[in-house]
Design an enzyme around this catalytic site. Structure first.
Site, PDB file in Angstrom:
ATOM      1  N   ASP A   1       0.875  -1.166   0.000  1.00 35.56           N
ATOM      2  CA  ASP A   1       0.000   0.000   0.000  1.00 35.56           C
ATOM      3  C   ASP A   1       0.920   1.226   0.000  1.00 35.56           C
ATOM      4  O   ASP A   1       1.699   1.420   0.936  1.00 35.56           O
ATOM      5  CB  ASP A   1      -0.885  -0.054   1.253  1.00 35.56           C
ATOM      6  CG  ASP A   1      -1.690   1.217   1.472  1.00 35.56           C
ATOM      7  OD1 ASP A   1      -1.510   2.202   0.707  1.00 35.56           O
ATOM      8  OD2 ASP A   1      -2.489   1.244   2.429  1.00 35.56           O
TER       9      ASP A   1
ATOM     10  N   TYR B   1      -5.755  16.646  -8.828  1.00 36.43           N
ATOM     11  CA  TYR B   1      -4.574  15.941  -9.350  1.00 36.43           C
ATOM     12  C   TYR B   1      -3.453  16.945  -9.663  1.00 36.43           C
ATOM     13  O   TYR B   1      -2.304  16.771  -9.244  1.00 36.43           O
ATOM     14  CB  TYR B   1      -5.002  15.181 -10.605  1.00 36.43           C
ATOM     15  CG  TYR B   1      -3.902  14.478 -11.357  1.00 36.43           C
ATOM     16  CD1 TYR B   1      -3.204  13.419 -10.794  1.00 36.43           C
ATOM     17  CD2 TYR B   1      -3.602  14.840 -12.674  1.00 36.43           C
ATOM     18  CE1 TYR B   1      -2.218  12.746 -11.520  1.00 36.43           C
ATOM     19  CE2 TYR B   1      -2.631  14.176 -13.402  1.00 36.43           C
ATOM     20  CZ  TYR B   1      -1.933  13.133 -12.815  1.00 36.43           C
ATOM     21  OH  TYR B   1      -0.968  12.478 -13.538  1.00 36.43           O
TER      22      TYR B   1
HETATM   23  C1  AKB Z   1      -4.417  12.247 -16.903  1.00 33.10           C
HETATM   24  O1  AKB Z   1      -5.097  12.383 -17.935  1.00 33.10           O
HETATM   25  O2  AKB Z   1      -4.844  12.476 -15.773  1.00 33.10           O
HETATM   26  C2  AKB Z   1      -2.982  11.788 -17.046  1.00 33.10           C
HETATM   27  C3  AKB Z   1      -2.029  12.936 -17.113  1.00 33.10           C
HETATM   28  C4  AKB Z   1      -1.976  13.802 -18.296  1.00 33.10           C
HETATM   29  O3  AKB Z   1      -1.290  13.142 -16.187  1.00 33.10           O
HETATM   30  N1  AKB Z   1      -2.852  10.971 -18.209  1.00 33.10           N
END
Ligand code: AKB
Length: 322
Positions: free
Chosen positions: A53, A143
């Site tokens: 993990d 992200y």
């Molecule tokens: C995504 O689409 O989240 C990834 C990236 C571009 O980091 N493929």
């Protein structure tokens, strides 16, 4: 000095191919694959594997000690689209795993770290064409936020503790061995499989959405190249812009139609369109090309040929063995 390598997140899209390539280069027994769950039989049968993990420091340290690991490639992450659905989980996975691995390097258990960043570090306010290495970065996704923060943590651990950590801002990665999961650029993989398997595809991005992309072979080449580069040549301690090609769904479709003329595509943009709209269209990766002689090999034409040929033979093999 011979290296013993741990790949965390070895069963994902990039991890699978990286494990394969590193095992060819360093020998199977020197490359330990790990993930939260087991991967495909090819990966599982090709060398040592451990369930790990990525957010559990004790588990990672156990494996590092057991195999006397010298380098870690941290490939576990929650990608852009999934992290928008589970923001807290995305942030936790992406940040906790990185800080654990950086700490292991700071504490001298390991001597080198690879951690991928992404074009998602850029946002609406960044230049979209020829996006420079250093520019304004105001990402609109969790992200992207985790990748910007991660880049700064890498830089901080290098400056403060001398940690040797190397990083690339991957564009969308196109591959046939293992499919991606949860990204905004995933359409560029799905479209090839659907063209062969169903002759039709419903695309979740608009036809003119231009995004930076790269074939898996080039992504693996770049990853290994930056890890092998002399430390003095790796001048960027956050993460390097990395580029190969940029295309739109419409352009991929017409390339595929050269081989499968009856291929039909419809467009039904969803929430991922907004993410794609916030990202660059064309990346300037001059710094990587200057510092450690990065060079890509594949463009849209050569990649399309290779993708179709490989998916075709993979599927035929599958039919034969059923
Ligand atoms: C995504 O689409 O989240 C990834 C990236 C571009 O980091 N493929």
């Amino acid at each position: 000095m011979s290296e013993t390598i741990l790949i965390i997140g070895a069963c994902g899209q990039i991890g699978t191919e990286l494990t394969h390539k590193l095992r060819v280069l360093h020998g199977s027994e020197s490359v330990i694959a790990s993930d939260i769950r087991e991967g495909n039989s090819e990966l599982m049968n090709s060398g040592p594997f451990e369930i790990v993990d990525a957010t559990n420091k004790a588990q990672i340290l156990d494996v590092v000690s057991k195999y006397k690991i010298t380098q870690v490639y941290l490939m576990a992450a929650m990608l852009s689209a999934t992290a928008e659905k589970y923001p807290q989980r995305g942030w936790d996975l992406n940040m906790t795993s990185l800080l654990i691995v950086l700490d292991l390097a700071k504490e001298k258990y390991i001597n080198k770290v690879y951690w991928p960043s992404s074009i998602a570090v850029f946002g609406e306010s960044s230049p979209k064409i020829n996006t420079p290495q250093s520019t304004i970065m105001e990402p609109s996704t969790v992200y992207g936020m985790s990748k910007v923060a991660g880049e700064h943590w890498c830089n901080y651990y290098h400056k403060k503790y001398g940690v040797d950590v190397r990083s690339l801002r991957y564009p969308g990665i196109v591959s046939w061995r293992t499919k991606p999961g949860g990204g905004t650029t995933d359409y560029a993989v799905d479209i090839y499989f659907k063209a062969i398997e169903e002759g039709a595809y419903e695309c979740f991005l608009e036809e003119n959405t231009r995004l930076p992309m790269m074939y898996m072979d080039d992504a693996i080449e770049a990853t290994i190249k930056i890890m092998q580069a002399n430390v003095v040549d790796v001048s960027v301690k956050t993460s390097y812009n990395l580029a190969a090609m940029s295309f739109t769904p419409k352009e991929v479709v017409s390339e595929i139609q050269k081989y499968i003329p009856e291929f039909q595509v419809s467009y039904k943009p969803d929430f991922r369109q907004e993410i794609a709209n916030s990202w660059p269209q064309i990346i300037d990766d001059t710094k990587a090309r200057e510092d450690w002689e990065w060079k890509h090999k594949f463009d849209l034409t050569t990649m399309t040929k290779d993708m179709l040929r490989n998916i075709q033979s993979q599927n035929n093999e599958f039919v034969k063995t059923v």
